[in-house]
Design a protein around this motif. Structure first.
Motif, short mmCIF file in Angstrom:
data_model
loop_
_atom_site.label_atom_id
_atom_site.label_comp_id
_atom_site.label_asym_id
_atom_site.label_seq_id
_atom_site.Cartn_x
_atom_site.Cartn_y
_atom_site.Cartn_z
N SER A 133 39.07 -2.46 19.31
CA SER A 133 38.92 -1.01 19.39
C SER A 133 40.21 -0.30 19.72
O SER A 133 40.26 0.94 19.69
N LYS A 134 41.28 -1.04 20.01
CA LYS A 134 42.57 -0.40 20.32
C LYS A 134 43.56 -0.52 19.16
O LYS A 134 44.19 0.45 18.78
N ARG A 175 39.92 -14.71 20.30
CA ARG A 175 40.93 -13.75 20.77
C ARG A 175 40.30 -12.61 21.58
O ARG A 175 41.01 -11.72 22.03
N LEU A 176 38.98 -12.64 21.78
CA LEU A 176 38.29 -11.58 22.51
C LEU A 176 38.63 -11.66 23.99
O LEU A 176 38.49 -12.69 24.63
N ALA A 177 39.09 -10.54 24.54
CA ALA A 177 39.45 -10.49 25.97
C ALA A 177 38.35 -9.82 26.78
O ALA A 177 38.00 -10.28 27.86
N VAL A 183 37.97 -5.62 22.77
CA VAL A 183 39.42 -5.51 22.95
C VAL A 183 40.00 -6.91 22.85
O VAL A 183 39.54 -7.84 23.51
N CYS A 184 41.06 -7.05 22.05
CA CYS A 184 41.70 -8.36 21.86
C CYS A 184 42.64 -8.67 23.02
O CYS A 184 42.97 -7.81 23.84
N ARG A 185 43.10 -9.91 23.07
CA ARG A 185 44.01 -10.35 24.14
C ARG A 185 45.35 -9.63 24.09
O ARG A 185 45.98 -9.43 25.13
#
Length: 102
Positions: free
Chosen positions: A77-78, A87-89, A97-99
């Motif tokens: 979403s960023k 890669r999901l943080a 939001v990814c890492r």
């Protein structure tokens, strides 16, 4: 030739101080040139811009196969890139939001 080391030394500043205004203007006009040197390698045509559309020059069309988002992928979403679930943080209210963006 003998040099008298005891004689006062003269510098360019001393010579310029004694010159008349007309002589200074004449010297300045002699040293200035109205001609501009243009180097062919410095023209804007020799630079290749990143992201420039060169497809018309090559004569071939580029084709890209687009694959839809898979079940094990998410859209950050960023940065709005599609990443694998590994890669999901974090997830907040359905926004992933990814890492890289945390």
């Amino acid at each position: 030739m003998a040099t008298d080391y005891d004689a006062p030394r003269r510098s360019e500043a001393d010579d310029l101080a004694e010159d008349s205004l007309e002589e200074l203007k004449a010297r300045r006009n002699e040293t200035q040139s109205g001609v501009v040197d243009v180097d062919e390698s410095d023209t804007a045509e020799s630079y290749e811009l990143p992201g420039a559309d060169l497809s018309a020059l090559s004569g071939e069309d580029l084709t890209v196969r687009v694959v839809p988002k898979q079940a094990d992928e998410f859209t950050c979403s960023k940065c709005f890139l599609v990443h694998h679930r590994s890669r999901l943080a974090e997830e907040n209210n359905g926004l992933y939001v990814c890492r890289d963006c945390v």
